[in-house]
Design a protein around this motif. Structure first.
Motif, PDB file in Angstrom:
ATOM      1  N   THR A  35      31.082  -0.577 -46.574  1.00  0.00           N
ATOM      2  CA  THR A  35      30.574   0.181 -45.428  1.00  0.00           C
ATOM      3  C   THR A  35      29.058   0.309 -45.575  1.00  0.00           C
ATOM      4  O   THR A  35      28.588   0.747 -46.622  1.00  0.00           O
ATOM      5  CB  THR A  35      31.188   1.598 -45.430  1.00  0.00           C
ATOM      6  N   ALA A  63      40.222   3.408 -51.417  1.00  0.00           N
ATOM      7  CA  ALA A  63      39.730   2.016 -51.572  1.00  0.00           C
ATOM      8  C   ALA A  63      38.244   2.126 -51.860  1.00  0.00           C
ATOM      9  O   ALA A  63      37.398   1.857 -51.021  1.00  0.00           O
ATOM     10  CB  ALA A  63      39.984   1.223 -50.292  1.00  0.00           C
ATOM     11  N   GLU A  89      40.502   1.992 -57.034  1.00  0.00           N
ATOM     12  CA  GLU A  89      39.901   0.680 -56.803  1.00  0.00           C
ATOM     13  C   GLU A  89      40.677  -0.347 -57.618  1.00  0.00           C
ATOM     14  O   GLU A  89      40.810  -0.218 -58.833  1.00  0.00           O
ATOM     15  CB  GLU A  89      38.419   0.714 -57.186  1.00  0.00           C
ATOM     16  N   ASP A 113      46.011  -0.265 -58.165  1.00  0.00           N
ATOM     17  CA  ASP A 113      46.432  -0.525 -56.787  1.00  0.00           C
ATOM     18  C   ASP A 113      46.887   0.798 -56.177  1.00  0.00           C
ATOM     19  O   ASP A 113      47.884   1.385 -56.612  1.00  0.00           O
ATOM     20  CB  ASP A 113      47.590  -1.542 -56.826  1.00  0.00           C
TER      21      ASP A 113
HETATM   22  C1  LIG Z   1      36.687  -2.420 -47.266  1.00  0.00           C
HETATM   23  S1  LIG Z   1      36.300  -2.191 -48.958  1.00  0.00           S
HETATM   24  C2  LIG Z   1      35.670  -0.557 -48.926  1.00  0.00           C
HETATM   25  C3  LIG Z   1      34.891  -0.188 -50.126  1.00  0.00           C
HETATM   26  C4  LIG Z   1      34.124   1.138 -50.037  1.00  0.00           C
HETATM   27  N1  LIG Z   1      35.000   2.278 -49.921  1.00  0.00           N
HETATM   28  C5  LIG Z   1      33.182   1.101 -48.856  1.00  0.00           C
HETATM   29  O1  LIG Z   1      33.488   1.721 -47.846  1.00  0.00           O
HETATM   30  O2  LIG Z   1      32.135   0.447 -48.959  1.00  0.00           O
HETATM   31  C6  LIG Z   1      37.906  -2.042 -49.633  1.00  0.00           C
HETATM   32  C7  LIG Z   1      37.945  -1.866 -51.143  1.00  0.00           C
HETATM   33  O3  LIG Z   1      39.301  -1.654 -51.510  1.00  0.00           O
HETATM   34  C8  LIG Z   1      39.606  -2.390 -52.686  1.00  0.00           C
HETATM   35  N2  LIG Z   1      41.060  -2.641 -52.649  1.00  0.00           N
HETATM   36  C9  LIG Z   1      41.715  -3.690 -52.098  1.00  0.00           C
HETATM   37  N3  LIG Z   1      43.041  -3.548 -52.267  1.00  0.00           N
HETATM   38  C10 LIG Z   1      43.216  -2.368 -52.919  1.00  0.00           C
HETATM   39  C11 LIG Z   1      44.353  -1.662 -53.377  1.00  0.00           C
HETATM   40  N4  LIG Z   1      45.579  -2.137 -53.155  1.00  0.00           N
HETATM   41  N5  LIG Z   1      44.161  -0.501 -54.029  1.00  0.00           N
HETATM   42  C12 LIG Z   1      42.899  -0.003 -54.246  1.00  0.00           C
HETATM   43  N6  LIG Z   1      41.789  -0.639 -53.847  1.00  0.00           N
HETATM   44  C13 LIG Z   1      41.950  -1.794 -53.171  1.00  0.00           C
HETATM   45  C14 LIG Z   1      38.732  -3.617 -52.581  1.00  0.00           C
HETATM   46  O4  LIG Z   1      38.508  -4.204 -53.851  1.00  0.00           O
HETATM   47  C15 LIG Z   1      37.474  -3.055 -51.935  1.00  0.00           C
HETATM   48  O5  LIG Z   1      36.573  -2.637 -52.914  1.00  0.00           O
END
Ligand SMILES: C[S@@+](CC[C@H](N)C(=O)[O-])C[C@H]1O[C@@H](n2cnc3c(N)ncnc32)[C@H](O)[C@@H]1O
Length: 475
Positions: A35, A63, A89, A113
């Motif tokens: 974001t 996430a 994360e 996860d």
């Molecule tokens: C769209 S990004 C958002 C990152 C941050 N919150 C931002 O808004 O900049 C989604 C994040 O979720 C992580 N992610 C993906 N699958 C996930 C899961 N099952 N559980 C936790 N994190 C996850 C990704 O590695 C990524 O860093």
């Protein structure tokens, strides 16, 4: 404790480094599109407006990434109001770097996860402020085993039965339901497609029946929020409480979260009656505003600058064109961002090329790949290099045929930049530029590299039928 601005600037560097260390395919797989800082700040500022002033915050970002929302939280709320903060994360690299960045703060960051975790059983331990930009991973990238597991978790957590066509973000929203305390506030930055597509129905029912939907802000699809993910997005706000039958939802569109270009309060009942929510707020039943004055659109045809989807690849300097030996016939002069135009009048040479310092060209070719390969070897090689970078798989490229052809545009006689800062010299926010050249203009949208709301976008004012008025306006 370090000042938050210092950590935020390190965070942006870490984010950039991590993003560039991964291939587009790797980032797509985990939906790793951060974001932009300005948007995260807007979201937290909005939360502060809604939340009671004395509420002690228990924050959760399922996430986490590098923590754009956590950073904005610390910037927006005094630490005395933050009772707890947690994040999940899945990516080890992201989690380790984030843990390092925020090591002096009271953050519980788990490298795991989120969809496999168990929600706290007691309401007291659940979040009362949940902010999330969940991974946007399309259903065909989820294995059947994963889908089955996620479906069961979504049903258990929120009683939602999701269709197999749902993207991962729908599962995130459903599963997070049991992580939110009663009365807690949630904001989800998600693709706006859920509003219209069939698989979004279950999410819409959830928003109407199980929580109190407060507001939805939909960004203008041409105002791409994440220049590398290129999905049109929305911010959905709700409270975990049963909705009152007569409640209204604030629906806003375009501009920014804090300064939308359209806004409307819609009774929740209207959402039930309408299968497609993107019709709000534009095509509402509200009476059209009474026009007292002549507006720009009465005099001009107004279009946004062209969106290439990958400016770095498609917009080239003359030096780069020479180096790549690209044929002239596939190059269209295109103006640089208005901040590089020192004058409000762009003059042209006899060929129509703009007489400006920072010349550049847009690459556009309508020929099929087979013909390019057979007849234009240098262009072919360049397009192949684009494919290796995944440019052909980006959202806009994927929706063009061939992927390296651009929308056809006539050079505009006038350009207007908007969403500028007020000029220090003349106090004006808008800037009008008279264009004598054959150059068109790009849409210099928000991107992580350009500070979002200071960026100039061009609106092209076409004047064919309205030339007379147009000229008068600009004299
Ligand atoms: C769209 S990004 C958002 C990152 C941050 N919150 C931002 O808004 O900049 C989604 C994040 O979720 C992580 N992610 C993906 N699958 C996930 C899961 N099952 N559980 C936790 N994190 C996850 C990704 O590695 C990524 O860093």
């Amino acid at each position: 404790m370090q000042h938050i601005d210092v950590i935020e600037s390190s965070r942006l560097k870490v984010q950039k480094h991590l993003d560039s260390s991964k291939t587009p395919a790797e980032r797509n797989k985990l939906g790793q599109f951060a974001t932009p800082g300005a948007l995260a700040t807007d979201i937290l500022a909005y939360a502060r407006k809604i939340l009671p002033a004395d509420l002690e915050i228990r924050f959760l970002d399922p996430a986490f990434g590098t923590g754009s929302f956590y950073s904005a939280l610390l910037k927006t709320f005094p630490r005395s109001r933050i009772a707890s903060a947690a994040g999940y994360e899945i990516d080890k690299q992201f989690a380790e770097r984030a843990a390092e960045l925020w090591r002096n703060e009271h953050l519980e960051l788990t490298n795991a996860d989120f969809t496999k975790q168990v929600a706290p059983p007691s309401d007291r331990d659940r979040a009362n402020l949940l902010i999330c930009n969940p991974p946007y991973v399309r259903h065909h990238h989820l294995s059947n085993d994963d889908k089955n597991r996620l479906k069961i978790s979504a049903r258990r957590s929120a009683g939602i039965t999701l269709s197999g066509l749902s993207g991962l973000y729908c599962y995130f929203m459903s599963i997070a339901h049991s992580w939110l305390a009663k009365g807690g506030l949630a904001a989800w930055l998600i693709p706006s497609e859920f509003m219209d597509v069939n698989y979004g129905r279950a999410i819409k029912e959830y928003l109407l029946n199980q929580v109190t939907l407060l507001s939805i802000h939909r960004f203008d699809p041409a105002d791409v929020q994440f220049d590398d993910a290129l999905v049109s997005s929305a911010v959905v706000w709700f409270k975990k409480s049963s909705p009152r039958p007569d409640h209204f939802v604030e629906f806003t569109y375009g501009g920014t979260l804090t300064k939308p270009s359209m806004s409307m309060r819609v009774p929740a009942s209207s959402f039930r009656e309408n299968a497609k929510w993107t019709k709000f707020p534009q095509n509402s039943h509200a009476p059209a505003p009474v026009q007292h004055e002549i507006t720009l659109s009465d005099l001009f045809t107004i279009k946004r600058g062209i969106a290439t989807g990958a400016n770095k690849f498609f917009i080239l300097t003359p030096e780069r064109v020479a180096e790549l030996k690209l044929p002239k016939k596939f190059l269209i002069p295109i103006l640089p961002s208005a901040r590089y135009l020192s004058s409000d009048e762009v003059l042209a040479d006899h060929r129509g090329d703009p007489l400006i310092e920072r010349k550049q060209y847009l690459l556009s070719c309508k020929l099929p790949e087979s013909e390019v390969e057979a007849n234009y070897h240098s262009l072919w090689s360049y397009l192949e290099s684009g494919k290796q970078q995944g440019i052909n798989e980006k959202y806009l490229s994927e929706h063009r045929s061939p992927w390296y052809s651009q929308e056809e545009r006539q050079p505009p006689l006038f350009l207007c930049t908007y969403i500028n800062r007020k000029s220090k010299t003349n106090g004006e926010t808008f800037r009008f530029i008279l264009n004598h050249s054959k150059a068109i203009a790009a849409n210099w949208g928000m991107s992580p590299q350009t500070p979002s709301f200071q960026s100039c976008r061009a609106w092209l004012l076409h004047t064919p039928a309205k030339q007379r008025y147009g000229n008068q306006l600009c004299q």
